[in-house]
Scaffold this active site. Structure first.
Site, PDB file in Angstrom:
ATOM      1  N   HIS A 164      -3.959   1.432   7.859  1.00 34.50           N
ATOM      2  CA  HIS A 164      -2.620   2.039   7.836  1.00 34.50           C
ATOM      3  C   HIS A 164      -2.548   3.153   6.785  1.00 34.50           C
ATOM      4  CE1 HIS A 164       1.976   1.524   7.857  1.00 34.50           C
ATOM      5  NE2 HIS A 164       1.745   2.319   6.830  1.00 34.50           N
ATOM      6  N   GLU A 165      -3.047   2.864   5.572  1.00 31.78           N
ATOM      7  CA  GLU A 165      -2.934   3.848   4.489  1.00 31.78           C
ATOM      8  C   GLU A 165      -3.859   5.047   4.722  1.00 31.78           C
ATOM      9  OE1 GLU A 165      -0.415   3.516   2.772  1.00 31.78           O
ATOM     10  OE2 GLU A 165      -0.070   1.390   3.111  1.00 31.78           O
ATOM     11  N   GLN A 216       3.072  10.036   0.823  1.00 37.36           N
ATOM     12  CA  GLN A 216       4.349   9.313   0.755  1.00 37.36           C
ATOM     13  C   GLN A 216       5.080   9.542  -0.568  1.00 37.36           C
ATOM     14  OE1 GLN A 216       2.437   5.422   2.125  1.00 37.36           O
ATOM     15  NE2 GLN A 216       4.472   5.309   3.045  1.00 37.36           N
ATOM     16  N   GLY A 251       0.829  -1.190   0.000  1.00 36.12           N
ATOM     17  CA  GLY A 251       0.000   0.000   0.000  1.00 36.12           C
ATOM     18  C   GLY A 251       0.867   1.244   0.000  1.00 36.12           C
ATOM     19  N   CYS A 291       6.251   0.061   6.793  1.00 42.37           N
ATOM     20  CA  CYS A 291       5.792   1.243   6.062  1.00 42.37           C
ATOM     21  C   CYS A 291       6.913   1.670   5.129  1.00 42.37           C
ATOM     22  CB  CYS A 291       5.469   2.362   7.056  1.00 42.37           C
ATOM     23  SG  CYS A 291       4.941   3.897   6.260  1.00 42.37           S
ATOM     24  N   LEU A 292       6.580   1.976   3.876  1.00 36.81           N
ATOM     25  CA  LEU A 292       7.630   2.369   2.931  1.00 36.81           C
ATOM     26  C   LEU A 292       8.335   3.655   3.361  1.00 36.81           C
ATOM     27  CD1 LEU A 292       5.947   1.473  -0.494  1.00 36.81           C
ATOM     28  CD2 LEU A 292       7.567   0.123   0.849  1.00 36.81           C
ATOM     29  N   HIS A 301      -2.442   7.659   6.944  1.00 41.19           N
ATOM     30  CA  HIS A 301      -1.465   8.575   6.337  1.00 41.19           C
ATOM     31  C   HIS A 301      -2.128   9.866   5.845  1.00 41.19           C
ATOM     32  CE1 HIS A 301       2.430   6.566   6.176  1.00 41.19           C
ATOM     33  NE2 HIS A 301       1.893   5.445   5.707  1.00 41.19           N
TER      34      HIS A 301
HETATM   35 NI    NI Z   1       2.824   3.589   5.613  1.00 36.61          NI
END
Ligand code: NI
Length: 182
Positions: free
Chosen positions: A140-141, A52, A47, A97-98, A144
């Site tokens: 999670h997404e 991000q 995701g 998380c990226l 953000h």
């Molecule tokens: Ni993340």
């Protein structure tokens, strides 16, 4: 610059912002979705949220079915997503998380959620997930988009520990998508 270099890393202030609703699904919105999917697949994430990649708008992309280069792709693009139902019962999950390469942290979240979002055609879609990666990934997404990252769910002491491991991972060269760096 490769797709992975475009991913914004903590503590970039853009990860702490409230993102704006998308009022019109035009060419720039479609291009952003394409770019986010490219970056997500490049980093082998499941995701990615618009902040991000430095865009402070309410869009996330998710693919929980993709598994490597030969994997079948099943991308979801969620525009202006909202969690409309969340179970009281929670469940822990090791999240990465990226924007935090090199670490996994155990986060407790509702085990079941219902999410409404527009797709790229402007249709209102509903997603329901429980006890799986999709349930975690949706939460999670969507977090953000209001400037919340996974470490914000930790107790102060666990957060300090997680941020210290993250710092170590960065110093030893961890890149987005790597969660087992030492
Ligand atoms: Ni993340």
């Amino acid at each position: 610059m490769s797709a992975i270099d475009e991913i914004v890393l903590s503590p970039d202030p853009r990860l702490k912002e409230q993102c704006a609703r998308i009022e019109e699904i035009d060419g720039s919105v479609r291009r952003l979705a394409k770019r986010m999917l490219r970056d997500m697949y490049a980093a082998e994430g499941c995701g990615l949220a618009a902040p991000q990649v430095g865009e402070l708008v309410q869009m996330v992309v998710i693919d929980v079915d993709y598994a490597g280069e030969d994997g079948h792709k099943n991308p979801y693009v969620l525009i202006n997503p909202e969690i409309v139902e969340a179970s009281e019962e929670t469940r822990p999950f090791n999240e990465g998380c990226l924007s935090f390469p090199g670490i996994l942290v155990e986060i407790e979240r509702p085990r079941r959620v219902v999410v409404q979002a527009e797709n790229l055609d402007g249709d209102l879609m509903q997603y329901e997930a429980a006890d799986n990666l999709l349930a975690v990934c949706l939460q999670h997404e969507i977090d953000h988009l209001s400037g919340t990252t996974m470490v914000d769910h930790l107790s102060p002491m666990k957060r300090v520990e997680a941020l210290a491991s993250y710092q170590d991972a960065l110093e030893s060269g961890a890149r987005p998508g790597e969660t087992d760096h030492d």
